[in-house]
Write an enzyme that holds these catalytic residues in place. Structure first.
Site, PDB file in Angstrom:
ATOM      1  N   ARG A 160      -1.775 -19.851 -19.501  1.00 11.69           N
ATOM      2  CA  ARG A 160      -1.600 -19.571 -17.975  1.00 11.69           C
ATOM      3  C   ARG A 160      -2.804 -19.772 -17.145  1.00 11.69           C
ATOM      4  O   ARG A 160      -3.936 -19.844 -17.949  1.00 11.69           O
ATOM      5  CB  ARG A 160      -0.991 -18.261 -17.913  1.00 11.69           C
ATOM      6  CG  ARG A 160      -2.088 -16.813 -18.129  1.00 11.69           C
ATOM      7  CD  ARG A 160      -1.511 -15.655 -17.724  1.00 11.69           C
ATOM      8  NE  ARG A 160      -2.424 -14.630 -17.876  1.00 11.69           N
ATOM      9  CZ  ARG A 160      -3.185 -14.134 -17.263  1.00 11.69           C
ATOM     10  NH1 ARG A 160      -3.700 -14.696 -15.927  1.00 11.69           N
ATOM     11  NH2 ARG A 160      -3.960 -13.130 -17.368  1.00 11.69           N
ATOM     12  N   ASN A 218      -5.813 -18.787 -14.851  1.00  9.27           N
ATOM     13  CA  ASN A 218      -6.683 -17.513 -14.871  1.00  9.27           C
ATOM     14  C   ASN A 218      -7.647 -17.429 -13.596  1.00  9.27           C
ATOM     15  O   ASN A 218      -7.127 -17.813 -12.594  1.00  9.27           O
ATOM     16  CB  ASN A 218      -7.260 -17.108 -16.128  1.00  9.27           C
ATOM     17  CG  ASN A 218      -7.631 -15.740 -16.285  1.00  9.27           C
ATOM     18  OD1 ASN A 218      -6.726 -14.780 -16.033  1.00  9.27           O
ATOM     19  ND2 ASN A 218      -8.791 -15.540 -16.664  1.00  9.27           N
ATOM     20  N   ASP A 235     -16.543 -11.409 -17.704  1.00  8.69           N
ATOM     21  CA  ASP A 235     -15.297 -11.703 -16.928  1.00  8.69           C
ATOM     22  C   ASP A 235     -15.559 -12.207 -15.695  1.00  8.69           C
ATOM     23  O   ASP A 235     -16.439 -13.292 -15.488  1.00  8.69           O
ATOM     24  CB  ASP A 235     -14.393 -10.380 -16.845  1.00  8.69           C
ATOM     25  CG  ASP A 235     -13.098 -10.701 -16.800  1.00  8.69           C
ATOM     26  OD1 ASP A 235     -12.548 -11.510 -16.065  1.00  8.69           O
ATOM     27  OD2 ASP A 235     -12.259  -9.829 -17.422  1.00  8.69           O
TER      28      ASP A 235
END
Length: 291
Positions: free
Chosen positions: A98, A100, A197
């Site tokens: 997917r 991101n 992140d």
């Protein structure tokens, strides 16, 4: 420095805070809860939109609305009607992937990476969606794309494949959107099992990285050295962006439920969106997608 809860809508996977400098509103998403949120700098006037698939990131459009990166590709969303228009799916042959994290460059292009939903296989890629809606693959062999952001002169692109534990840099050609010479910029400490992140770059050219599962924010100098470390109230912080009227507040998202069962849960503030004030640092306005 002060850390407080801005809002607590308990997203399963809070991500992608973006400060809209024109409307003075904060946008963020719940990737797995399939929702887009918008509020003021003090958490008031909350609104939400639901999308049909997992959402990795969004890019506010110069003419209104946004481009959203969903499980099945890029879509345009009209916030007045909630209507979605499918644009392109970059990886129709990879059902376990997917889209991101993503951000917009200084020329209005949307850079967005994909990821393996099991976060184990290097099937992801880094994509660039241009204002004419043409799609370009910039890199591949990625497990979990995160943290794209640029130096103030736009000549350096920062990017993380989270489960390598490293933040990389590319030479970035702002005239063409091409990348070259990927290399290691910084390695995050693994003493608490964290991974890089979401990220942003402040007005001084320092990189701020949220270390997910670790609960620490690292500010890196342009040479990759650690300048500052901030301990957050929860471990599963996910992304961050400067905002507020003077771009002096750091907004930080977190997740209420870990997508991988091996990671423990946080306490009652899990999933909250936080604001960090009194840092003595300002951010830079996020560009709008030019298409």
């Amino acid at each position: 420095m002060r850390i407080s809860v801005l809002c607590d809508v308990k997203p399963l996977l809070g991500e992608g805070p973006v400060w809209d400098v024109r409307a003075e509103r904060l946008w963020f998403i719940d990737s797995l809860g399939r929702r887009i949120y918008r509020c003021t700098a003090d958490g008031a006037e909350m609104r939400a939109w639901t999308v049909p698939h997992a959402i990795g990131s969004m890019a506010l459009r110069d003419g209104g609305g946004a481009i959203v990166a969903l499980q099945d590709g890029f879509h345009a969303i009209d916030f007045e009607t909630g209507e979605l228009t499918h644009l392109v799916d970059p990886e129709p042959d990879k059902p376990n992937n997917r889209l991101n994290d993503g951000k917009v460059d200084a020329r209005g292009r949307f850079l967005c990476g994909s990821m393996d939903t099991g976060e184990s296989d290097p099937t992801g890629a880094l994509w660039r969606l241009d204002p004419d809606m043409s799609l370009h693959r910039l890199d591949d062999g990625i497990i979990c794309s995160n943290g794209p952001c640029w130096s103030p002169d736009a000549a350096t692109l920062y990017f993380a494949d989270s489960f390598t534990g490293e933040i990389s840099t590319y030479d970035y050609d702002i005239a063409t959107g091409a990348v070259a010479d990927r290399r290691t910029f910084a390695v995050l400490p693994k003493d608490r099992g964290g991974a890089p992140d979401g990220a942003t770059v402040d007005a001084e050219g320092y990189v701020w990285s949220a270390c997910v599962f670790d609960g620490r924010i690292h500010r890196f100098a342009p040479d990759g050295s650690v300048d500052r470390v901030i301990e957050m109230p929860v471990c599963k912080i996910t992304s961050l962006n400067f905002g507020g009227p003077n771009l002096e507040t750091l907004f930080v998202t977190s997740m209420a439920e870990p997508p991988l069962p091996k990671y423990p849960g946080d306490g009652p503030q899990r999933g909250a969106t936080f604001r960090v004030e009194g840092l003595g640092v300002t951010g830079r306005p996020e560009p709008y997608f030019a298409g």
